[in-house]
Design a protein around this motif. Structure first.
Motif, PDB file in Angstrom:
ATOM      1  N   LEU A  25      54.220  38.202  30.063  1.00 55.16           N
ATOM      2  CA  LEU A  25      54.487  37.604  31.427  1.00 55.16           C
ATOM      3  C   LEU A  25      53.355  37.770  32.485  1.00 55.16           C
ATOM      4  O   LEU A  25      52.874  37.026  33.113  1.00 55.16           O
ATOM      5  CB  LEU A  25      55.681  38.361  32.338  1.00 55.16           C
ATOM      6  CG  LEU A  25      55.939  38.222  33.567  1.00 55.16           C
ATOM      7  CD1 LEU A  25      56.652  36.788  33.803  1.00 55.16           C
ATOM      8  CD2 LEU A  25      57.041  39.165  33.866  1.00 55.16           C
ATOM      9  N   PHE A  26      52.659  38.906  32.330  1.00 57.27           N
ATOM     10  CA  PHE A  26      51.379  39.060  32.848  1.00 57.27           C
ATOM     11  C   PHE A  26      50.388  38.020  32.370  1.00 57.27           C
ATOM     12  O   PHE A  26      49.525  37.352  33.314  1.00 57.27           O
ATOM     13  CB  PHE A  26      50.777  40.375  32.647  1.00 57.27           C
ATOM     14  CG  PHE A  26      49.470  40.618  33.090  1.00 57.27           C
ATOM     15  CD1 PHE A  26      49.410  40.920  34.469  1.00 57.27           C
ATOM     16  CD2 PHE A  26      48.241  40.880  32.266  1.00 57.27           C
ATOM     17  CE1 PHE A  26      47.960  41.264  35.169  1.00 57.27           C
ATOM     18  CE2 PHE A  26      46.936  40.884  32.925  1.00 57.27           C
ATOM     19  CZ  PHE A  26      47.063  40.953  34.154  1.00 57.27           C
ATOM     20  N   THR A  27      50.229  37.803  31.278  1.00 59.96           N
ATOM     21  CA  THR A  27      49.064  36.921  30.486  1.00 59.96           C
ATOM     22  C   THR A  27      49.591  35.465  30.986  1.00 59.96           C
ATOM     23  O   THR A  27      48.712  34.949  31.543  1.00 59.96           O
ATOM     24  CB  THR A  27      49.246  36.933  29.145  1.00 59.96           C
ATOM     25  OG1 THR A  27      48.827  38.206  28.716  1.00 59.96           O
ATOM     26  CG2 THR A  27      48.225  35.872  28.648  1.00 59.96           C
ATOM     27  N   GLY A  31      47.000  33.459  36.284  1.00 58.54           N
ATOM     28  CA  GLY A  31      46.169  32.490  36.788  1.00 58.54           C
ATOM     29  C   GLY A  31      46.955  31.387  37.774  1.00 58.54           C
ATOM     30  O   GLY A  31      46.507  30.543  38.159  1.00 58.54           O
ATOM     31  N   VAL A  32      48.109  31.711  37.875  1.00 61.47           N
ATOM     32  CA  VAL A  32      49.034  30.894  38.742  1.00 61.47           C
ATOM     33  C   VAL A  32      49.110  31.372  40.253  1.00 61.47           C
ATOM     34  O   VAL A  32      49.399  32.414  40.775  1.00 61.47           O
ATOM     35  CB  VAL A  32      50.323  31.192  38.214  1.00 61.47           C
ATOM     36  CG1 VAL A  32      51.523  30.369  39.104  1.00 61.47           C
ATOM     37  CG2 VAL A  32      50.498  30.395  36.662  1.00 61.47           C
ATOM     38  N   PHE A  33      48.263  30.387  41.175  1.00 57.66           N
ATOM     39  CA  PHE A  33      48.568  30.655  42.448  1.00 57.66           C
ATOM     40  C   PHE A  33      48.732  29.540  43.105  1.00 57.66           C
ATOM     41  O   PHE A  33      48.372  28.284  42.700  1.00 57.66           O
ATOM     42  CB  PHE A  33      47.003  30.803  42.946  1.00 57.66           C
ATOM     43  CG  PHE A  33      46.486  32.265  42.459  1.00 57.66           C
ATOM     44  CD1 PHE A  33      46.914  33.501  43.297  1.00 57.66           C
ATOM     45  CD2 PHE A  33      45.900  32.508  41.332  1.00 57.66           C
ATOM     46  CE1 PHE A  33      46.412  34.761  42.753  1.00 57.66           C
ATOM     47  CE2 PHE A  33      45.284  33.737  40.898  1.00 57.66           C
ATOM     48  CZ  PHE A  33      45.749  34.602  41.720  1.00 57.66           C
TER      49      PHE A  33
END
Length: 204
Positions: A25-27, A31-33
């Motif tokens: 989930l972290f990976t 990079g999602v903003f």
């Protein structure tokens, strides 16, 4: 990894699975903003505020000789006078800064006592640069000039002046409750200031 003692295989496998999902989930989301441009609000000055100036504990005539404190400190009437002058100036700088947020037409000036050190301790009778009576004359002039400075340069429509004597400027060994003000050098100074300001319509 070294395990000591009994090993619960099922429990350990479950923990590893949870940790693996957390890493995935972290990976996946690192990079999602969301691209959003924030607009600045057009703030305007509004409302009304009161400037409150609390003044206390000058202990103006108490003297600190550097020779008696290994050069760590120094205090005398000249230093006290300089600090008091800075007080009025810095107070109005803060008021002007806050006027960007609200209209400030009123000032509450609270003189909260201990403007003099007095003779409540034997050592003060030896080290003070003025007697309580002399110190009362010294501080009352500077309080009066301070209030007049606020009136002249502060841009206030009204100034409320409130005084309360401290525990240092007394002529008794111990503090008295019912007759506190009757034994206060400061109280006399406050009365003198009130008489000088009686004709000022904008000062109460």
């Amino acid at each position: 990894v070294i395990f000591c003692g009994d090993l619960n295989v099922a429990h350990t496998e479950n923990d590893l699975a949870i940790a693996s999902e957390t890493i995935e989930l972290f990976t996946a989301t690192q990079g999602v903003f969301s691209e959003r441009e924030l607009e600045r609000s057009n703030h305007k000055r509004g409302g009304e505020a009161t400037a409150i100036l609390g003044v206390t504990d000058w202990h103006c005539e108490e003297t600190v000789d550097p020779k008696t404190v290994n050069g760590e400190n120094k205090f005398n009437l000249a230093i006290a006078d300089k600090r008091i002058n800075q007080l009025w100036d810095k107070a109005l700088l803060l008021v002007e800064n806050e006027r960007q947020m609200a209209r400030i037409d009123h000032c509450l000036f609270a003189g909260l006592g201990d403007f003099i050190g007095g003779h409540i301790h034997a050592e003060l009778m030896e080290s003070n640069s003025l007697t309580p009576t002399e110190a009362r004359l010294w501080f009352q002039d500077r309080l009066l000039n301070g209030v007049r400075y606020l009136k002249k340069h502060g841009g206030f429509k009204t100034i409320d002046v409130r005084f309360c004597s401290g525990n240092h400027g007394r002529d008794t060994v111990k503090m008295r409750i019912a007759t506190r003000e009757r034994h206060s050098y400061e109280w006399i100074g406050f009365q003198n200031i009130a008489k000088h300001l009686a004709a000022e319509k904008s000062i109460r």
